[in-house]
Design an enzyme around this catalytic site. Structure first.
Site, short mmCIF file in Angstrom:
data_model
loop_
_atom_site.label_atom_id
_atom_site.label_comp_id
_atom_site.label_asym_id
_atom_site.label_seq_id
_atom_site.Cartn_x
_atom_site.Cartn_y
_atom_site.Cartn_z
N SER A 17 0.83 -1.20 0.00
CA SER A 17 0.00 0.00 0.00
C SER A 17 0.87 1.26 0.00
CB SER A 17 -0.88 -0.09 1.26
OG SER A 17 -1.13 1.14 1.85
N TYR A 154 4.99 8.07 18.21
CA TYR A 154 5.32 7.75 16.81
C TYR A 154 6.52 8.61 16.38
CZ TYR A 154 4.90 7.99 11.68
OH TYR A 154 5.15 7.98 10.33
N LYS A 158 10.20 7.37 14.99
CA LYS A 158 10.80 7.85 13.74
C LYS A 158 12.12 8.59 14.02
CE LYS A 158 8.04 6.41 10.47
NZ LYS A 158 8.47 5.30 9.60
N1 LIG Z 1 1.34 8.94 4.97
C1 LIG Z 1 2.04 9.91 5.57
O1 LIG Z 1 1.57 11.05 5.73
C2 LIG Z 1 3.47 9.63 6.03
C3 LIG Z 1 4.25 10.73 6.41
C4 LIG Z 1 5.55 10.50 6.84
C5 LIG Z 1 6.05 9.22 6.88
N2 LIG Z 1 5.28 8.15 6.51
C6 LIG Z 1 5.87 6.82 6.57
O2 LIG Z 1 5.84 6.26 5.27
C7 LIG Z 1 5.84 4.84 5.37
C8 LIG Z 1 4.76 4.25 4.49
O3 LIG Z 1 3.51 4.62 5.01
P1 LIG Z 1 2.25 4.93 4.08
O4 LIG Z 1 1.91 6.35 4.24
O5 LIG Z 1 2.47 4.40 2.72
O6 LIG Z 1 1.12 4.12 4.88
P2 LIG Z 1 0.21 2.85 4.48
O7 LIG Z 1 -0.44 3.09 3.17
O8 LIG Z 1 -0.62 2.59 5.68
O9 LIG Z 1 1.28 1.69 4.29
C9 LIG Z 1 1.90 1.08 5.38
C10 LIG Z 1 2.52 -0.22 4.90
O10 LIG Z 1 3.18 -0.82 6.02
C11 LIG Z 1 2.81 -2.19 6.06
N3 LIG Z 1 2.86 -2.70 7.42
C12 LIG Z 1 2.26 -2.23 8.54
N4 LIG Z 1 2.53 -3.03 9.58
C13 LIG Z 1 3.33 -4.02 9.11
C14 LIG Z 1 3.94 -5.16 9.69
N5 LIG Z 1 3.81 -5.46 10.99
N6 LIG Z 1 4.69 -5.97 8.91
C15 LIG Z 1 4.83 -5.70 7.59
N7 LIG Z 1 4.29 -4.63 6.97
C16 LIG Z 1 3.54 -3.82 7.73
C17 LIG Z 1 1.40 -2.24 5.49
O11 LIG Z 1 1.15 -3.51 4.90
P3 LIG Z 1 0.26 -4.69 5.52
O12 LIG Z 1 -0.82 -4.08 6.34
O13 LIG Z 1 -0.21 -5.44 4.31
O14 LIG Z 1 1.23 -5.48 6.33
C18 LIG Z 1 1.50 -1.19 4.37
O15 LIG Z 1 1.98 -1.79 3.21
C19 LIG Z 1 5.68 4.52 6.85
O16 LIG Z 1 6.94 4.21 7.41
C20 LIG Z 1 5.15 5.80 7.43
O17 LIG Z 1 5.49 5.92 8.79
C21 LIG Z 1 3.99 8.35 6.08
#
Ligand SMILES: NC(=O)c1ccc[n+]([C@@H]2O[C@H](COP(=O)([O-])OP(=O)(O)OC[C@H]3O[C@@H](n4cnc5c(N)ncnc54)[C@H](OP(=O)(O)O)[C@@H]3O)[C@@H](O)[C@H]2O)c1
Length: 267
Positions: A17, A154, A158
């Site tokens: 995702s 969180y 990070k």
């Molecule tokens: N969205 C934002 O605004 C934002 C901002 C700054 C940083 N980030 C960082 O960007 C990264 C990606 O996040 P995103 O925004 O793309 O969110 P997302 O769409 O919720 O994706 C999160 C991903 O992490 C996986 N995941 C969660 N728990 C897991 C586990 N125990 N084992 C394996 N995989 C796991 C989920 O896959 P499954 O559920 O299929 O396991 C999913 O593929 C994260 O590190 C997040 O902290 C996001």
């Protein structure tokens, strides 16, 4: 000197995702061989069939499970060879104050956002060092350098990943192994729906969010250019610069952002 991505073995966590999925597509487009890992196998399979061909392999892996990590890395070696680029992207947050954050949520945040990335780095690094080449790409966050209230734990997880990336880069100086630290700002993904809820809740932190595809293009471009750190979104860059000038002002801005976007819930 640039880092060529053609035929590189790229191992991505959280590829089912959002940013991880978009990174899988972007590295695949660059000619890399991609191992897409996450817990949701159906989503990974859909991604693999969308991309087609034999340069993408979906592998089920919970990052917090040492046995699943070991099996996923073994599968990667058997299928493609050793990992060239490790993208530590899987992430999870729980919304709530420090006071009320349950141990279980805090431990899960630390495990997914920090401990598992360290374990994966330790697993792939020896082979990278032997070859004198490789990349560790850590997806941290803007809040890893400027915490936001109600997401403090969180932010702390990070911050740990951010500090690890900086220190590791220095430890690896001269080895040929790069460390790229990525600090996304608000990104339009399912991150907020997937998040835990304690005593606060947010839809998203900004209207000026990036798409995950835009983040992924920046990641792959930076991987190729062997950059050290990137911060994404204008607001993300601004708050990072403001913090250098005045911690007080940066805190005041983040306080207001939290107050307007993360209402405290009834308890
Ligand atoms: N969205 C934002 O605004 C934002 C901002 C700054 C940083 N980030 C960082 O960007 C990264 C990606 O996040 P995103 O925004 O793309 O969110 P997302 O769409 O919720 O994706 C999160 C991903 O992490 C996986 N995941 C969660 N728990 C897991 C586990 N125990 N084992 C394996 N995989 C796991 C989920 O896959 P499954 O559920 O299929 O396991 C999913 O593929 C994260 O590190 C997040 O902290 C996001």
């Amino acid at each position: 000197m640039r880092y060529g991505l053609k035929d590189r073995v790229v191992f991505i966590t959280g590829a089912s995702s959002g940013i991880g999925r978009a990174c899988a597509i972007e590295y695949h487009r660059a000619g890399s061989r991609v191992v897409a890992t996450a817990r949701s196998f159906d989503k990974l399979e859909a991604l693999a069939s969308q991309l087609g061909g034999d340069r993408i392999v979906p592998v089920v892996m919970d990052v917090t499970d040492p046995v699943e990590r070991e099996i996923a890395l073994r599968t990667t070696r058997e299928r493609f060879g050793p990992v060239d680029v490790l993208v530590n992207n899987a992430g999870w947050a729980s919304f709530g104050t420090v006071l009320r954050m349950p141990d279980e949520h805090f431990e899960r945040m630390l495990a997914i956002n920090f401990t598992a990335p360290v374990a994966l780095i330790q697993a792939v690094l020896p082979e990278m060092l032997e070859r004198g080449s490789g990349q560790i790409v850590n997806i941290s966050s803007v809040v890893g350098s400027q915490a936001i209230p109600r997401m403090t734990t969180y932010s702390a997880a990070k911050a740990a990943l951010t500090a690890l990336s900086t220190g590791l880069r220095m430890e690896l100086k001269g080895t040929g192994v790069d460390v790229l630290l990525v600090a996304p700002g608000s990104t339009n993904t399912s991150f907020f729906e997937a998040a835990g809820t304690v005593d606060a809740k947010a839809e998203r932190l900004s209207q000026a969010s990036y798409s995950p595809e835009r983040v992924a293009r920046a990641v792959v471009r930076s991987s190729r250019r062997r950059r050290r750190e990137i911060t994404l979104t204008l607001e993300g860059k601004l708050i990072t610069v403001i913090r250098r000038a005045s911690h007080r002002l940066a805190d005041a801005i983040m306080y207001r952002v939290a107050k307007s976007t993360m209402p405290e819930l009834e308890r």
